[in-house]
Design an enzyme around this catalytic site. Structure first.
Site, mmCIF file in Angstrom:
data_model
loop_
_atom_site.group_PDB
_atom_site.id
_atom_site.type_symbol
_atom_site.label_atom_id
_atom_site.label_comp_id
_atom_site.label_asym_id
_atom_site.label_seq_id
_atom_site.Cartn_x
_atom_site.Cartn_y
_atom_site.Cartn_z
ATOM 1 N N HIS A 100 33.759 34.691 41.430
ATOM 2 C CA HIS A 100 32.972 35.885 41.108
ATOM 3 C C HIS A 100 31.599 35.592 40.500
ATOM 4 O O HIS A 100 31.198 36.223 39.515
ATOM 5 C CB HIS A 100 33.769 36.799 40.188
ATOM 6 C CG HIS A 100 34.979 37.415 40.817
ATOM 7 N ND1 HIS A 100 35.069 37.673 42.174
ATOM 8 C CD2 HIS A 100 36.170 37.827 40.281
ATOM 9 C CE1 HIS A 100 36.247 38.218 42.451
ATOM 10 N NE2 HIS A 100 36.930 38.314 41.333
ATOM 11 N N HIS A 174 35.010 45.654 40.812
ATOM 12 C CA HIS A 174 36.330 45.080 40.528
ATOM 13 C C HIS A 174 37.208 46.025 39.696
ATOM 14 O O HIS A 174 37.887 45.597 38.762
ATOM 15 C CB HIS A 174 36.156 43.747 39.798
ATOM 16 C CG HIS A 174 37.286 42.779 39.977
ATOM 17 N ND1 HIS A 174 38.496 42.936 39.348
ATOM 18 C CD2 HIS A 174 37.393 41.650 40.726
ATOM 19 C CE1 HIS A 174 39.287 41.927 39.672
ATOM 20 N NE2 HIS A 174 38.646 41.136 40.514
ATOM 21 N N GLU A 308 38.644 45.065 46.576
ATOM 22 C CA GLU A 308 37.322 44.444 46.487
ATOM 23 C C GLU A 308 36.723 44.335 47.886
ATOM 24 O O GLU A 308 36.875 43.329 48.575
ATOM 25 C CB GLU A 308 37.448 43.072 45.823
ATOM 26 C CG GLU A 308 38.094 43.115 44.441
ATOM 27 C CD GLU A 308 38.631 41.766 44.012
ATOM 28 O OE1 GLU A 308 37.858 40.779 44.024
ATOM 29 O OE2 GLU A 308 39.837 41.679 43.683
#
Length: 344
Positions: A100, A174, A308
């Site tokens: 991420h 998220h 996501e």
């Protein structure tokens, strides 16, 4: 209507409210969605996302609750990639890989925020300039993310970016959803339907192997709808590797709308997700640590499910995966919408 309040003397929280009383609260820090209030079948407004009780816990936010993720959502194998013959080395923040965008990713910055209203909608425009070399990535990148709440109980997230150098980028949000409302139940009984014929095989580090697996005849087949608990209880290797659940990239069927439907029978809530992204990582909070104080209770495994929507970072190392490379001077434009309704 848009309300603003100061948080911890350092952040701002903006709450969007539509004519139906639905509310979406967002921090300028990390672009984090802290709460979404939507009605159940009896009209009761309850929160349907996971978030911390204490705002200070968002400073670290190891679970990425509600956050904007970038430059690259997901895991980059070996925390490195090659582009135009040059190797770029990134921070390793999950074993030897990057997750991420690294510790300095977009979930850890304070975004510039501009609230505005239009007919039938309220919005927040979030902006950020990411400099060439940030986190090891090439290119000066301008990012704009807009959250819009409509009077039809639809949350729309628009992502726009531009870079002066060719660079990988795939942005997502998220949020962990739980349609039971105020975390009354875990998500075992959430039914999910999505148009996906293939999912990405993972290794023991949750890194794509380079293979796409057919969903047919597996608990990864959501084309006709399936309860999430099917994956929690299945003993297949892919479910076990993910911590007895799902943490996999599903590629949407290109001949159908890129859509997901999520239902919770007890509350009557339904969430329809439509996206211009080519696929989605569905993560069922398999590694969520127990005992953290959340807004509506204590954290535990399987308490929420993330969708996501994004390209696939596996495309940086393997052929045949949805691309995440943005060419210099080109525009990155993606949209994902979440529409909330009730079924009797």
């Amino acid at each position: 209507m848009i309300e603003t309040k100061e948080i911890l003397g350092k952040w701002q929280e903006f709450t969007l409210e539509n004519k139906n009383g639905m509310k979406v609260s967002v921090l300028d820090y990390g672009g984090i969605i802290t709460q979404i209030l939507v009605p159940d079948q009896d009209g009761l407004l309850e929160n349907v996302v996971l978030g911390y009780q204490d705002y200070e816990d968002y400073t670290e936010n190891p679970n990425f609750f509600g956050a904007l993720i970038g430059r690259v959502a997901g895991r980059i194998q070996g925390a490195a990639f090659e582009l135009d013959g040059k190797t770029y080395k990134l921070e390793s923040n999950e074993g030897k890989n990057q997750l991420h965008g690294g510790s300095g990713g977009f979930h850890q910055i304070i975004w510039d925020v501009e609230p505005f209203e239009t007919d039938g909608a309220v919005s927040l425009k979030l902006g950020h300039q990411s400099a060439d070399g940030d986190g090891g990535y090439p290119g000066n990148v301008t990012i704009e993310v807009t959250y819009t709440l409509t009077d039809s109980n639809q949350l729309i997230i628009d992502y726009v970016a531009k870079s002066d150098k060719t660079t990988p980028i795939t942005l997502t949000n998220h949020s962990y959803f739980n349609l039971s409302g105020n975390l009354k139940n875990a998500v075992h009984q959430h039914e999910v339907r999505m148009n996906s014929n293939y999912f990405v095989e993972l290794d023991s580090e949750l890194i794509p192997t380079g293979r796409l697996l057919d969903t047919e005849g597996t608990v990864f087949d959501f084309r006709e709808g399936r309860l999430l608990q099917d994956g929690f209880m299945d003993d297949s290797l892919q479910n076990r590797l993910a911590g007895n659940g799902y943490d996999h990239y599903f590629v949407f069927d290109s001949e159908q709308e890129n859509s997901i439907v999520v239902r919770d029978k007890d509350s009557g809530r339904r969430m329809d997700i439509v996206t211009t992204q080519p696929g989605v990582v569905m993560y069922t909070s398999n590694s969520l640590v127990e005992g953290e104080k959340l807004r509506n209770g204590m954290s535990r495994k399987y308490l929420g499910v993330c969708f996501e929507t994004q390209g696939s970072p596996a495309s940086l190392h393997h052929e045949g995966f949805p691309n995440v490379v943005l060419d210099a001077g080109q525009s990155y434009k993606k949209q994902t919408s979440f529409t909330f309704s009730v079924e009797e």
